[in-house]
Design a protein around this motif. Structure first.
Motif, short mmCIF file in Angstrom:
data_model
loop_
_atom_site.label_atom_id
_atom_site.label_comp_id
_atom_site.label_asym_id
_atom_site.label_seq_id
_atom_site.Cartn_x
_atom_site.Cartn_y
_atom_site.Cartn_z
N GLY A 15 0.79 -1.22 0.00
CA GLY A 15 0.00 0.00 0.00
C GLY A 15 0.82 1.27 0.00
N ARG A 16 2.12 1.15 -0.21
CA ARG A 16 2.98 2.34 -0.23
C ARG A 16 3.03 2.98 -1.61
N LEU A 17 2.64 2.21 -2.62
CA LEU A 17 2.49 2.71 -3.99
C LEU A 17 1.12 2.31 -4.49
N SER A 18 0.57 3.08 -5.41
CA SER A 18 -0.72 2.75 -6.00
C SER A 18 -0.67 1.38 -6.66
N PRO A 19 -1.71 0.56 -6.48
CA PRO A 19 -1.74 -0.77 -7.13
C PRO A 19 -1.97 -0.68 -8.64
N SER A 20 -2.32 0.51 -9.13
CA SER A 20 -2.65 0.65 -10.56
C SER A 20 -1.78 1.70 -11.24
N LEU A 21 -0.48 1.55 -11.10
CA LEU A 21 0.44 2.48 -11.78
C LEU A 21 0.41 2.21 -13.29
N ALA A 22 0.27 3.28 -14.06
CA ALA A 22 0.28 3.11 -15.52
C ALA A 22 1.69 2.91 -16.04
N SER A 23 2.64 3.61 -15.40
CA SER A 23 4.02 3.53 -15.87
C SER A 23 4.98 3.92 -14.75
N VAL A 24 6.22 3.51 -14.92
CA VAL A 24 7.27 3.93 -14.00
C VAL A 24 8.50 4.29 -14.83
N VAL A 25 9.17 5.37 -14.45
CA VAL A 25 10.39 5.80 -15.12
C VAL A 25 11.58 5.44 -14.23
N VAL A 26 12.54 4.69 -14.78
CA VAL A 26 13.77 4.39 -14.08
C VAL A 26 14.88 5.27 -14.68
N ILE A 27 15.54 6.03 -13.82
CA ILE A 27 16.66 6.85 -14.30
C ILE A 27 17.91 5.97 -14.36
N VAL A 28 18.34 5.70 -15.58
CA VAL A 28 19.53 4.88 -15.81
C VAL A 28 20.73 5.83 -15.73
N CYS A 29 21.25 5.98 -14.51
CA CYS A 29 22.20 7.07 -14.26
C CYS A 29 23.56 6.85 -14.93
N GLY A 30 23.88 5.60 -15.30
CA GLY A 30 25.09 5.34 -16.06
C GLY A 30 26.27 4.98 -15.20
N GLY A 31 27.43 5.51 -15.55
CA GLY A 31 28.64 5.25 -14.78
C GLY A 31 29.80 4.80 -15.64
N ASN A 32 31.00 5.22 -15.27
CA ASN A 32 32.20 4.95 -16.06
C ASN A 32 33.07 3.83 -15.49
N SER A 33 32.86 3.48 -14.23
CA SER A 33 33.75 2.51 -13.57
C SER A 33 33.24 1.08 -13.74
N ILE A 34 33.03 0.68 -14.98
CA ILE A 34 32.52 -0.65 -15.25
C ILE A 34 32.97 -1.11 -16.64
N ASP A 35 33.34 -2.35 -16.74
CA ASP A 35 33.56 -3.02 -18.01
C ASP A 35 33.31 -4.50 -17.76
N SER A 36 33.47 -5.34 -18.78
CA SER A 36 33.12 -6.75 -18.63
C SER A 36 33.98 -7.43 -17.56
N GLN A 37 35.25 -7.04 -17.49
CA GLN A 37 36.15 -7.64 -16.50
C GLN A 37 35.72 -7.23 -15.08
N GLU A 38 35.38 -5.95 -14.91
CA GLU A 38 34.95 -5.47 -13.60
C GLU A 38 33.64 -6.13 -13.18
N LEU A 39 32.73 -6.35 -14.13
CA LEU A 39 31.47 -7.01 -13.80
C LEU A 39 31.72 -8.43 -13.29
#
Length: 325
Positions: free
Chosen positions: A291-315
């Motif tokens: 009950g902390r969010l509406s049960p009937s949300l039409a949409s949600v926006v996720v901010i994909v903030c990015g980041g530079n300190s990542i590559d396949s080896q780091e993952l």
């Protein structure tokens, strides 16, 4: 340089993409605000670019910024555009890849301390020099003003408000900017799910205590979220908008990074994985069922903030660190 001083923005308008896969997981439309495609790899250029332009107008002769990477890259990019020298102070644990990127932007790089807070002490010492200005990664009204542009773009793209916004919290600059933007465009009622990883949860700790709290150390793998004390402005934002502060585990954030790579062919830092884990871990649905969010949300926006300190080896290293094969 003159056009840069006269108001040409350093950030770009980023795509807002509907994710079929995340929408299937969430059971509603999930929109991705792709800040990972900024020239500097993260949303930081919005606020920091604006700050640097404003202080340049007032005669700044040298910029200095303490950063675990993303803010420093934004400051170095802005300084190069403005023709102003810049010194970036980094924690000693910063990857060589980030150091090389900063040097490629023409920045002088200094390493100081184990975590961001210690590097910040050194940056503030340097900023006492005549003509030098300290660029806070997240704690200044001009930073928040610049970051508010993200919400202005959402309003232009969507028209109607989304059901909720999801973002990661480190020092609180993105949160403060988003709240300022929500108020500005008349979307104050849109709930914000503000996510941190355990071990970098200074915002959640402050909300629980009702005052600013300094964590003893940053133990999370999401080093970009690693401010031991959140900005006071972030805590004040809880009085202006509906903010749901949530803490996820490192393993959830890292798992979200891998799943997002598989689903959307985009590689982001664990800090961004923290926000994405709201969808992947089922947290969004739990907030609705509680009950902390509406049960009937039409949409949600996720901010994909990015980041530079990542590559396949780091993952791969991160997955091993949190016990994932």
């Amino acid at each position: 340089m003159e056009s840069s001083l006269m108001g040409e923005r350093f950030h770009r308008v980023t795509p807002l993409l509907e994710s079929w896969t995340l929408s299937q997981v969430a059971g509603m439309t999930v929109l991705l605000k792709c800040e990972n495609v900024q020239q500097t790899g993260s949303f930081k250029i919005r606020g920091i670019g604006h700050f640097c332009q404003e202080v340049a107008k007032k005669g700044c002769r040298h910029l200095v910024c303490s950063s675990g990477g993303n803010a420093g890259i934004a400051a170095a990019y802005a300084a190069r555009k403005l023709g102003i020298p810049v010194t970036i102070v980094l924690p000693e644990s910063t990857s060589l890849k980030v150091v090389r990127r900063l040097q490629g932007e023409g920045a002088q790089v200094q390493l100081a301390g184990k975590v961001w807070d210690e590097a910040n002490v050194r940056a503030q010492e340097l900023a006492k020099r005549d003509g030098w200005v300290n660029v806070s990664p997240f704690d200044h009204p001009l930073i928040w003003e610049g970051n508010a542009s993200l919400v202005q773009e959402l309003k232009a793209a969507l028209g109607a408000p989304p059901g909720a916004l999801v973002l990661a919290v480190g020092g609180g600059g993105l949160l403060a900017g988003v709240v300022a933007g929500l108020v500005e465009v008349g979307w104050r009622h849109v709930p914000v799910i503000a996510v941190e990883t355990r071990g970098a949860h200074s915002f959640n700790a402050a909300i629980e205590a009702g005052r600013l709290v300094t964590l003893p150390d940053i133990t999370s793998v999401a080093k970009s979220l690693g401010a031991k004390t959140v900005a006071a402005r972030a805590l004040a934002c809880t009085q202006e908008c509906t903010i749901l502060s949530e803490v996820v585990e490192d393993v959830e954030a890292v798992s979200a990074v891998q799943r997002f790579l598989d689903d959307e062919r985009m590689l982001v830092e664990p800090a961004c994985g923290a926000a994405l884990s709201v969808i992947y871990s089922g947290l969004l649905g739990r907030l609705q069922s509680e009950g902390r969010l509406s049960p009937s949300l039409a949409s949600v926006v996720v901010i994909v903030c990015g980041g530079n300190s990542i590559d396949s080896q780091e993952l791969q290293a991160l997955k091993a660190q949190v016990g994932q094969s």
